[in-house]
Write an enzyme that holds these catalytic residues in place. Structure first.
Site, short mmCIF file in Angstrom:
data_model
loop_
_atom_site.label_atom_id
_atom_site.label_comp_id
_atom_site.label_asym_id
_atom_site.label_seq_id
_atom_site.Cartn_x
_atom_site.Cartn_y
_atom_site.Cartn_z
N SER A 59 70.91 -11.22 14.35
CA SER A 59 70.24 -12.52 14.22
C SER A 59 70.81 -13.37 15.27
CB SER A 59 70.38 -13.05 12.84
OG SER A 59 69.56 -14.16 12.56
N ASP A 205 64.68 -9.73 9.97
CA ASP A 205 66.02 -10.08 10.66
C ASP A 205 67.03 -9.24 10.11
OD1 ASP A 205 68.72 -11.71 10.75
OD2 ASP A 205 67.45 -13.54 10.70
#
Length: 726
Positions: A59, A205
């Site tokens: 991320s 993610d």
């Protein structure tokens, strides 16, 4: 004695020899804005001359780690983070000055910001609040120099990014491919960003499976790791006050288990850093500088950090940074388009202004990407530089919108003067995009309420660049017109007209257009309020029309920069079938500028009517805040008018870094002008001064204003208005 001294010297050198052989991996976690603490850690690593041999990130950790692995140093990344327009990055909307002029006009017709997408008549909902278009373009621009590197081991520092396959729940580790795309997939927070399709897999993610990818770093052949965990602590019930808090809390709960599993594998030779970020949220990009300081402090305060840097303190500072980056502006020899949208590849190609044989112009290319995305044909627009043996190709990829390219947009306009003078309009527009490869579209508007409208136009470009177009239309409208004699209202007419016509025009870049048209109307004005014995009026009109528009405003509701202008000339001509000849001209201009939280608009407006035509047929409608304040909305009907004004407003609450929240403004307007008819009608306000005080909110339904207006004629009015005012 000599042998003993030699033995002691060799023993003292053993730690340094071992340190030289040890390879260090850097593990950077997710955390949204909290992950910007990674930058501070990088700054301190450089300060302490701690070499990094491999980086694994998830991320935001993939963003920061990817930039560092690609050759940026810590100071450069800090500058990027501090200067980046996070509000723009965390949205899909291109800068308004970059989008095609026709899409700018959509903002003025119906102001509800959210649209409903249709594909073959079926309503489709998006897979995320954002597509991540602007984020993707930012990554492409920052990492364009890596486009010829397919194997991430060949970056200045070997790198891995972690994403999650949302269909299987498996971790996807990127060790090769297109670096900006890998990072974009790693940061696709579910619900917030739409998933990224890579090789047939739908990726989101990486925090869902490996928020702290320690095992990935170890697999890259390192002996020890420095782990930076910037995860968000859980909030209490009292702290959960918004949808952003709930999303943040949900992500924290989902990542706690996999984070702890990875942290449990750390050994005595590894270093764990958990920057003191307090209650900083994942969307708190306004606290970037604080996060960076916290990251640096977490490493400098760690006694164990010296074991990573002990040997290297004997070398020159910065010795760890002997890394080079390829040129970010290679010479472009060819341009290719890979397009899965409805329109022709030539339409996309026409929007690219990069000259061949010249260095890549990144600033212009980003503007062109905004223009292409702003056509509303595509869910994603990206680019890549393909390096050949002797040439470089700019490859532009466009992905057709999965949710469809036909849009329903709703609008609402409500005005109340708190004296019983309420007006409302409810409207909708439906736009069928990409009717043919040239990019034709069919737009239909419907509005009911005080002002009733039905308008349908088929817009057909005549070339792939959409420079020239033809637009046949049908039009029907109905509104109230109040006739005033000797400054007293004597009758209120309901005016209705309907007709058809066509326009031939030319676009002027993204800033405007010129239209020349022919149209034919029938209409009538019937008494709505007043003496029923007064005559009604029926008429036929046939117009030559010339209209020139310009719009460079950065925001249609509360602009801070740019300008807008419109010049309209039309003549009703008996040779085309009109009852009588008359001519009208209207000029409107507005200039916006700002300083800090303060914004100003300077406006000048003029309308003229020439010919023997009735007031009930040919009046301009004025009145309301910003248009002779103090009078009620559309309470002034005149064949001629002059108006000059200054509008000021100040934003009261800070900007948001996520696409939610309501900006609030306090403002005022000052106006000076005159409204009048032909001399024999007896209606002339003379030049009057007017002004208003306003509280404005930029809501998802459009701008909402509460105001107090007054003028020197003694008119006073309280206003509540939902819909565009200035």
């Amino acid at each position: 004695m000599f042998k003993r001294l030699l033995l002691l010297l060799l023993v003292s050198l053993i730690p340094y020899a071992s340190a030289e052989e040890l390879r260090t991996g850097l593990v950077l976690s997710g955390g949204g804005a909290r992950g910007l603490a990674h930058i501070g850690v990088l700054k301190q690593l450089e300060e302490m001359n701690i070499p990094i041999h491999a980086i694994a990130g998830t991320s935001m950790g993939a963003v920061i780690g990817g930039l560092y692995a690609a050759g940026y140093n810590a100071d450069e990344i800090e500058k990027i983070a501090l200067e980046l327009d996070w509000q723009t990055i965390l949205s899909d909307t291109p800068l308004r000055e970059d989008i095609p002029f026709r899409r700018k006009q959509d903002d003025r017709d119906f102001l509800v910001k959210q649209r409903l997408s249709f594909d073959r008549g079926r309503l489709n909902l998006p897979l995320g609040l954002l597509q991540g278009q602007n984020l993707g373009l930012a990554l492409e621009a920052l990492l364009v120099h890596t486009n010829d590197i397919d194997n991430f081991d060949h970056l200045p520092i070997p790198f891995r990014a972690v994403a999650t396959d949302i269909a299987t729940g498996e971790a996807v580790v990127f060790d090769h491919g297109h670096l900006p795309l890998a990072i974009r997939a790693s940061i696709a927070l579910p619900g917030f960003f739409a998933p990224v399709n890579v090789d047939g897999r739908m990726l989101v993610d990486g925090v869902l499976v490996k928020n702290v990818p320690v095992d990935i770093a170890r697999s890259m052949g390192v002996d020890r790791v420095i782990v930076v965990d910037s995860g968000t602590p859980l909030k209490s019930t009292e702290q959960l006050t918004s949808i952003i808090d709930i999303m943040d809390q949900t992500t924290s709960l989902l990542t706690r288990t996999n984070t702890q599993e990875q942290l449990d594998t750390l050994g005595p030779n590894d270093l764990l850093l958990q920057p003191a970020l307090g209650a900083m949220g994942f969307s708190s990009f306004d606290q970037t500088a604080m996060a960076i300081r916290a990251g640096a402090a977490s490493l400098s305060a760690s006694p164990q950090a010296r074991t990573f840097s002990e040997r290297y303190l004997r070398t020159e500072p910065g010795g760890n940074l002997a890394r080079t980056r390829p040129l970010r502006q290679p010479v472009i020899d060819a341009i290719e388009v890979e397009n899965s949208g409805k329109v022709s590849d030539k339409v996309v190609r026409s929007m690219l202004r990069q000259p061949l044989g010249e260095p890549l112009n990144l600033e212009r290319l980003e503007e062109d990407m905004g223009t292409i995305y702003g056509t509303d044909y595509f869910s994603r627009v990206s680019y890549e530089i393909v390096h050949g043996d002797e040439s470089n190709t700019l490859l532009v990829r466009t992905s057709g919108r999965e949710t469809g390219t036909d849009y329903l947009r709703l609008g609402l306009n409500l005005v109340d003067d708190f004296k019983g003078g309420s007006q409302f309009n409810i409207g909708a527009s439906f736009r069928v995009n990409g009717v043919n490869p040239l990019g034709a579209e069919w737009l239909t508007r419907l509005q009911v309420g005080e002002n009733q409208v039905f308008y349908s136009e088929f817009y057909q470009p005549l070339d792939f660049g959409s420079r020239y177009f033809i637009a046949p239309f049908i039009d029907a409208q109905s509104n109230n017109v109040e006739v005033i004699v000797d400054n007293d209202p004597i009758v209120d007419y309901r005016q209705t007209r309907y007709g058809t016509g066509f326009n031939l025009g030319r676009q002027i870049a993204n800033n405007g257009e010129v239209r020349f048209g022919l149209s034919r109307y029938k209409g009538e004005s019937r008494v709505r309020v007043g003496d029923p014995e007064l005559p009604s009026l029926s008429f036929e009109e046939a117009f030559y029309t010339l209209q020139v528009d310009r719009d460079t405003l950065d925001n249609v509701n509360f602009p801070r920069s740019g300008d807008e202008a419109r010049a309209v000339w039309r003549q009703s001509e008996p040779d085309l079938g009109a009852d009588e000849r008359y001519e009208q001209v209207e000029l409107r201009a507005n200039k916006a500028f700002s300083s800090g939280a303060n914004s100003f608009q300077l406006g000048a407006f003029l309308g003229r009517t020439d010919g023997d035509v009735g007031v009930a047929q040919s009046s301009f409608l004025l009145g309301g805040p910003g248009q002779f304040s103090g009078f009620r909305q559309n309470g002034l009907a005149g064949q001629n008018y002059n108006l000059g004004r200054v509008v000021y407003y100040r934003r009261l609450n800070p900007g948001n870094y996520v696409p939610v929240g309501i900006p609030v403004y306090l403002g005022a307007s000052f106006e000076y002008g005159r409204v009048y008819n032909k001399e024999e009608s007896g209606f002339d306000t003379g030049y009057i001064t007017a002004g208003s005080l306003l509280l404005g909110l930029d809501t998802f339904l459009g701008p909402l204003f509460f105001g107090l207006g007054a003028n020197e004629e003694g008119e006073r009015a309280l206003y509540m208005k939902l819909g565009q005012t200035f």
